[in-house]
Scaffold this motif. Structure first.
Motif, PDB file in Angstrom:
ATOM      1  N   HIS A  52       0.831  -1.208   0.000  1.00  0.00           N
ATOM      2  CA  HIS A  52       0.000   0.000   0.000  1.00  0.00           C
ATOM      3  C   HIS A  52       0.864   1.257   0.000  1.00  0.00           C
ATOM      4  N   MET A  53       1.890   1.258   0.828  1.00  0.00           N
ATOM      5  CA  MET A  53       2.737   2.441   0.944  1.00  0.00           C
ATOM      6  C   MET A  53       3.569   2.660  -0.318  1.00  0.00           C
ATOM      7  N   GLU A  54       4.056   1.581  -0.921  1.00  0.00           N
ATOM      8  CA  GLU A  54       4.825   1.714  -2.175  1.00  0.00           C
ATOM      9  C   GLU A  54       3.969   2.331  -3.275  1.00  0.00           C
ATOM     10  N   ARG A  55       2.706   1.922  -3.339  1.00  0.00           N
ATOM     11  CA  ARG A  55       1.811   2.484  -4.352  1.00  0.00           C
ATOM     12  C   ARG A  55       1.544   3.964  -4.092  1.00  0.00           C
ATOM     13  N   ARG A  56       1.464   4.343  -2.840  1.00  0.00           N
ATOM     14  CA  ARG A  56       1.234   5.753  -2.514  1.00  0.00           C
ATOM     15  C   ARG A  56       2.458   6.610  -2.838  1.00  0.00           C
ATOM     16  N   ILE A  57       3.633   6.023  -2.644  1.00  0.00           N
ATOM     17  CA  ILE A  57       4.864   6.735  -3.007  1.00  0.00           C
ATOM     18  C   ILE A  57       4.913   6.951  -4.518  1.00  0.00           C
ATOM     19  N   LYS A  58       4.587   5.906  -5.281  1.00  0.00           N
ATOM     20  CA  LYS A  58       4.609   6.009  -6.750  1.00  0.00           C
ATOM     21  C   LYS A  58       3.617   7.048  -7.260  1.00  0.00           C
ATOM     22  N   LYS A  59       2.488   7.179  -6.566  1.00  0.00           N
ATOM     23  CA  LYS A  59       1.467   8.147  -6.985  1.00  0.00           C
ATOM     24  C   LYS A  59       1.738   9.545  -6.452  1.00  0.00           C
ATOM     25  N   GLY A  60       2.814   9.691  -5.665  1.00  0.00           N
ATOM     26  CA  GLY A  60       3.176  11.000  -5.129  1.00  0.00           C
ATOM     27  C   GLY A  60       2.357  11.448  -3.941  1.00  0.00           C
ATOM     28  N   ARG A  61       1.604  10.529  -3.342  1.00  0.00           N
ATOM     29  CA  ARG A  61       0.774  10.886  -2.194  1.00  0.00           C
ATOM     30  C   ARG A  61       1.569  10.924  -0.898  1.00  0.00           C
ATOM     31  N   LEU A  62       2.637  10.143  -0.834  1.00  0.00           N
ATOM     32  CA  LEU A  62       3.533  10.128   0.319  1.00  0.00           C
ATOM     33  C   LEU A  62       4.968  10.102  -0.167  1.00  0.00           C
ATOM     34  N   THR A  63       5.881  10.595   0.667  1.00  0.00           N
ATOM     35  CA  THR A  63       7.303  10.518   0.333  1.00  0.00           C
ATOM     36  C   THR A  63       7.906   9.270   0.964  1.00  0.00           C
ATOM     37  N   VAL A  64       9.068   8.870   0.470  1.00  0.00           N
ATOM     38  CA  VAL A  64       9.776   7.727   1.045  1.00  0.00           C
ATOM     39  C   VAL A  64      10.075   7.982   2.515  1.00  0.00           C
ATOM     40  N   ASP A  65      10.450   9.222   2.848  1.00  0.00           N
ATOM     41  CA  ASP A  65      10.775   9.573   4.225  1.00  0.00           C
ATOM     42  C   ASP A  65       9.555   9.441   5.138  1.00  0.00           C
ATOM     43  N   GLU A  66       8.393   9.896   4.665  1.00  0.00           N
ATOM     44  CA  GLU A  66       7.168   9.800   5.467  1.00  0.00           C
ATOM     45  C   GLU A  66       6.805   8.343   5.749  1.00  0.00           C
ATOM     46  N   VAL A  67       6.962   7.504   4.738  1.00  0.00           N
ATOM     47  CA  VAL A  67       6.642   6.083   4.904  1.00  0.00           C
ATOM     48  C   VAL A  67       7.630   5.416   5.847  1.00  0.00           C
ATOM     49  N   ASN A  68       8.904   5.730   5.684  1.00  0.00           N
ATOM     50  CA  ASN A  68       9.922   5.133   6.568  1.00  0.00           C
ATOM     51  C   ASN A  68       9.694   5.520   8.020  1.00  0.00           C
ATOM     52  N   ARG A  69       9.347   6.773   8.243  1.00  0.00           N
ATOM     53  CA  ARG A  69       9.090   7.227   9.613  1.00  0.00           C
ATOM     54  C   ARG A  69       7.873   6.510  10.198  1.00  0.00           C
ATOM     55  N   ALA A  70       6.837   6.311   9.371  1.00  0.00           N
ATOM     56  CA  ALA A  70       5.643   5.612   9.845  1.00  0.00           C
ATOM     57  C   ALA A  70       5.973   4.175  10.229  1.00  0.00           C
ATOM     58  N   PHE A  71       6.739   3.480   9.396  1.00  0.00           N
ATOM     59  CA  PHE A  71       7.102   2.098   9.708  1.00  0.00           C
ATOM     60  C   PHE A  71       8.006   2.029  10.939  1.00  0.00           C
ATOM     61  N   ASN A  72       8.818   3.050  11.152  1.00  0.00           N
ATOM     62  CA  ASN A  72       9.664   3.086  12.358  1.00  0.00           C
ATOM     63  C   ASN A  72       8.821   3.247  13.626  1.00  0.00           C
ATOM     64  N   ARG A  73       7.641   3.865  13.472  1.00  0.00           N
ATOM     65  CA  ARG A  73       6.756   4.040  14.629  1.00  0.00           C
ATOM     66  C   ARG A  73       5.842   2.831  14.843  1.00  0.00           C
ATOM     67  N   LEU A  74       5.804   1.919  13.872  1.00  0.00           N
ATOM     68  CA  LEU A  74       4.882   0.787  13.911  1.00  0.00           C
ATOM     69  C   LEU A  74       5.623  -0.507  14.232  1.00  0.00           C
ATOM     70  N   SER A  75       5.214  -1.187  15.300  1.00  0.00           N
ATOM     71  CA  SER A  75       5.819  -2.472  15.652  1.00  0.00           C
ATOM     72  C   SER A  75       4.766  -3.567  15.577  1.00  0.00           C
ATOM     73  N   PHE A  76       5.236  -4.799  15.375  1.00  0.00           N
ATOM     74  CA  PHE A  76       4.364  -5.961  15.213  1.00  0.00           C
ATOM     75  C   PHE A  76       4.652  -6.931  16.359  1.00  0.00           C
TER      76      PHE A  76
END
Length: 288
Positions: A52-76
């Protein structure tokens, strides 16, 4: 409890809904733990969110940095105790069965800090059916997201008779903080607002199908091209899952005793055949 005290959110259940709710919160800047006892489900959730995030980056809706920061805040996490021991807000997104939810909320009451709010994402099971499984009913409410949670803007917040004004207000504020649009229901009713309206549409669509008046494709086309709906009822059932639709209708039937609330024969037959929609590759439509 106020909105500034919420720093960590735990989402319980890593299906499509739970995983996307978790990412919505992480993108908004919160530390988030997504918990599920099934390690395979957690792995699938991470893979799906990455896509989902890769597709949003490709469409210009999110930056790589924004996605990386979100994943850094998300744990499983697969251990419930670890996922909630220091959390400020819990959003439950597990199976639509009262007894299972009650058992979980009893555990959450024992494992979370005293200040933690416990919300259910259920659109069918009102929180008054769950709250008395805890010693903090005033901190229990419904916080209902729509599928897909990454896209849909609305969140229905429901204040049950047990829910404090503080809990309801904090939940509305949290909804705004994660960039969603809240509506606050001051009275409980099964299905809330959107799904009660949608349920009437679904009933009529299935009636037209079962009486051989039109095909799923034709009914969906009528809704999208004549009524300007973004998706037709049968495509929507496939998206959310026929098993989810079945469980919701059975829950409503058990509450009301009204035969009309039962799932239709068409839904029952498809669920029995394992035709659960997109996730199974087949529902009312076939998916590759």
């Amino acid at each position: 409890m106020n909105i500034e005290q919420i720093n960590h959110i735990s989402v319980i259940g890593s299906g499509a809904m739970g995983s996307q709710i978790a990412m919505v919160c992480a993108l908004a800047g919160y530390e988030v733990t997504l918990q599920d006892i099934n390690e395979e489900s957690l792995a699938k959730a991470k893979e799906s969110l990455t896509g989902h995030m890769e597709r949003r980056i490709k469409k210009g809706r999110l930056t790589v940095d924004e996605v990386n920061r979100a994943f850094n805040r998300l744990s499983f996490e697969n251990k419930l105790e670890e996922a909630v021991k220091e959390t400020d807000y819990v959003i439950e997104a597990i199976v639509e069965k009262v007894d299972v939810k009650r058992e979980l909320f009893q555990q959450l009451d024992e494992l979370t800090p005293p200040h933690t709010i416990l919300a259910t994402n259920s659109s069918t099971i009102v929180s008054s059916q769950i709250a008395d499984a805890t010693k903090r009913p005033e901190k229990v409410c419904n916080m209902h997201f729509f599928n897909p949670a990454l896209v849909m803007e609305l969140v229905e917040v429901v204040q049950g008779p047990h829910t404090s004004e503080e809990t309801a207000n904090v939940t509305v504020e949290l909804t705004n903080k994660i960039n969603k649009r809240p509506i606050l229901l001051k009275k409980e009713i099964s299905g809330f607002v959107a799904n009660r309206i949608l349920g009437k549409l679904m009933n009529e669509a299935i009636y037209l199908l079962e009486n051989e008046i039109a095909t799923p494709e034709e009914i969906d086309l009528a809704c999208t091209k004549a009524l300007n709906h973004p998706i037709g009822p049968f495509a929507l059932i496939d998206l959310t899952g026929l098993d989810v639709h079945y469980n919701v209708r059975m829950q409503r039937y058990e509450e009301s005793g009204n035969e009309e609330d039962k799932p239709s024969e068409t839904i029952i037959e498809k669920v029995e055949r394992g035709e659960l929609g997109r996730k199974a590759g087949k529902g009312f439509y076939t998916y590759s």
